[in-house]
Design an enzyme around this catalytic site. Sequence first.
Site: not given
Length: 546
Positions: A130, A212, A220
């Site tokens: 995926h 951010g 991450a």
Amino acid sequence: MLVQELQLRLISRLKRWYETVQLQLRLRRWTTPSPLGGDGPAGEIPTGDSRLVECVPNFSEGRDKSNIDAIVNAAKSVDGVRVLDVEMDADHNRSVLSFVASPEAALEACFLVARKSAELIDLNHHKGEHPRMGAVDVIPFIPVDGSTIEDCVQLAKKLGEKIGRDLKIPVYLYDRAAVRPERKDLASVRKGQFEGLREEIGKNPDRTPDFGPNKIHPTAGAVAVGAREQIINFNVNLLTQDMELGKAIAKKIRASSGGFPCVRAKEIHLEKKKQVQISTVLTDYRTTSIYTVFEAVRAEAMACGVEVVETEIVGLVPQASLVGYAVEGLKLKSFNPEAQILENRLAAQESDWQSAARRMIAALAETTATPGGGSGAAIAGAMGCALGRMALGISLQSKKTEEYKKPALQAALNELQDLGQQIEACMSEDAAAFDAFMEVLKLPKENPDRPLKIQQALKHAAEVPLKTAQLSLKAFRRLNQSESLAMGTVGSDMKCAMHLAHGAIRCAIENVKINLDSIKDPQYTENLRREIGTILNSLPLGPITS
């Protein structure tokens, strides 16, 4: 395999999934809904909110069960979160968590999921079929009960800001929350995946995040946070490893290639099964149905002599989509779901609260260990808060109520709503604590950690009903203090509310006491006994009277 058999298998599976989520939602709360909105500033998420939103975080781990459990438990740790479904897929190396909660709880739970995913998942070592760009890859908010898409947009923005600020992970707003038109489509946001984004972010202005740092998180990655309506993740597995055929079929049906509107599709090779999967997302099942997609994929595959092996739905689906599949697949004429589906007719004969009450009573009557007395105590306490809110709410709305009483009435209502939600959460916490204790007992007796884990589980099993008793005592006191504010016509309701809270305290304490003799920590048990005494000494000795 016959097409009819495939259809019947699919309908049977979908029906089971639907019944699960329907039960969860019907039992979702025992408090009276409060009006939407409020007097706070725009975009503020009110505390004590009775609205519900659905959250479906997708995170990039589908193989390590311990990591998956840790991430799911991060969401469960928030009071008021009800996990509806967890789907893990080893080939995709991805899991999908579905839960419902109030907006405030949903915001906290999604942040904890993002934080735990960032702790446990390193995308530098992640491989799966995926597409992904983040440890927690995508977090959508979906309106389900009293909430609106606008509420979900505000949640997405608040969560995005918090993740970007506190976790230093770049955040991209997508779908209805997108602030840039090109980011409405999730595939565009995720283009290039983790590796591609790592090369472009900070260099290409088009890849500047909404929140951010303007650089990739080293392990991450990045996360897409959005607001959307209900979608359906529907996959069709083919008995072939011919990826060229898979590409051709996916291209034929997806909207971006001129196929069906509101359909995203991608071919995926399932290594373990030695199959090609046509993975689809139906962004509006009313425009393009499950049946339409299934039949199109089946026809294209059959034309090349390839059989459909099985289908699957990832996550939850709306009931209407399943009914639509049956109507289309069976070519039903003039079918009326409300009149001709037995469960709908039965539901129409009683209100939602009657149905929920019947299910709750039936659950308590089951010979299974949970739900038991601890959950029953929490139910009684939450009902006491709800009944008190009803009586005080009627008094607040009455034209006969003096103006000077109204601020105190409103304050009492707010406190009872908050206490009711906290007590309600103890209902499932109590059952979970007992289930956890039973799991510890299954550990091999030669396991050196077994005695310590048993003691830890026993302490937790005592702490949850103690919490129920403490919260119910607060509710009892608030009800007692507020009785004089209520109109005389609801006086009996206020007394009933106090009786329920009183009973909840007594029942909860019985569930604390039964664990004490098994706990081998004398100081700990002495502290619990002292707290029990304090609670009982706060209660009236005789009946609750005027």
